[in-house]
Enzyme design. Sequence first.
Site, mmCIF file in Angstrom:
data_model
loop_
_atom_site.group_PDB
_atom_site.id
_atom_site.type_symbol
_atom_site.label_atom_id
_atom_site.label_comp_id
_atom_site.label_asym_id
_atom_site.label_seq_id
_atom_site.Cartn_x
_atom_site.Cartn_y
_atom_site.Cartn_z
ATOM 1 N N SER A 34 0.861 -1.182 0.000
ATOM 2 C CA SER A 34 0.000 0.000 0.000
ATOM 3 C C SER A 34 0.892 1.226 0.000
ATOM 4 O O SER A 34 2.075 1.148 0.371
ATOM 5 C CB SER A 34 -0.895 -0.001 1.242
ATOM 6 N N TYR A 93 -2.008 -1.414 10.530
ATOM 7 C CA TYR A 93 -1.987 -1.587 9.070
ATOM 8 C C TYR A 93 -0.764 -0.891 8.472
ATOM 9 O O TYR A 93 -0.054 -1.463 7.632
ATOM 10 C CB TYR A 93 -3.267 -1.013 8.472
#
Length: 329
Positions: free
Chosen positions: A142, A155
């Site tokens: 990401s 995350y």
Amino acid sequence: MRLREHVVVVTGASSGIGRATAEAFARKGCAVVLAARREEALEATARECERHRGARTLVVPTDTTDAKAVDDLARRAVEEFGRIDVWVNNAAVNAFGRFEDVPLEDFRRVLDVNVMGYVHGARAALRVMREEGRGTLINISSIVGAVAQPYSHPYSMSKHAVQGLGSSLRQQLRVEGVKGIRVCTVMPATIDTPHFEQAANHTGRKVVAMPPVYSPERVARTVVDLVRHPHREVVVGPAGKALVRRSRKNPALAERAMARQTEKTHLSHEESAPATHGALHVPAPGEGAVHGGWGGRRRTALRRVAVYGLVGAGVAAAGRRIGRELSAA
């Protein structure tokens, strides 16, 4: 070897990027091995894949936090199709909340799925690929693997770990003189998937997709292209590319930009939300879906507005530079 002859394993294939990626490979005629916790959703993915001529599928319900289960996934793939040419580590979960407010059980679960799940996948894949002397391992990371976010601490940590995993594996293969195995990392910006609805949420506010939002098919096309033309790291989405570039030139500015955009657009200022563990510990029911309803297919001026919103008060000049970079992206 022609792409249509490849055998591809995709984890997290029940929804979102993983499902779109499986369908993209199936469209090319590849044999696709589908892994996730939800068998019902995997079967639905398989039906979509098998609509494409020549595509073959194998459904293997798998919890990637279980190393033995992932080894069994690799074994089943080889038993069914003879080899593994591509392994896509994609299964991931998220937990939103202030650092102090996220329950430790949720924190650990995110790290277990997003980090150890990728470790288990990489070990299983490389074991097979070393025997074959070739293969492509693709880790879905990401842009928060380059620029962390507030409110999604585990995350962000996990995606930084994925970046490190890819880099260290490439270096290991290089010093060992292994030339036939490629390790690639994909860094999507915000993608229109069910990810946000399924995340744990301890913020008290509804989680929404932070604009600009791109389609999962865009990520899937990137993954397929990497098999043909491998690259170390690829960012998906012009806004993501601009932010990652900025983080390399001016990390402090990129942090301020991400903090402001996250606070402004990632958590609703109008809708509250009860605390939930989401799908961290128990998979979401149903047949799953590729899209999350966030409008990732639309190409509108909202993207440009959101990109300029990355900078805001105090960094407007840098915002104009990012805008020019995006126009060129």
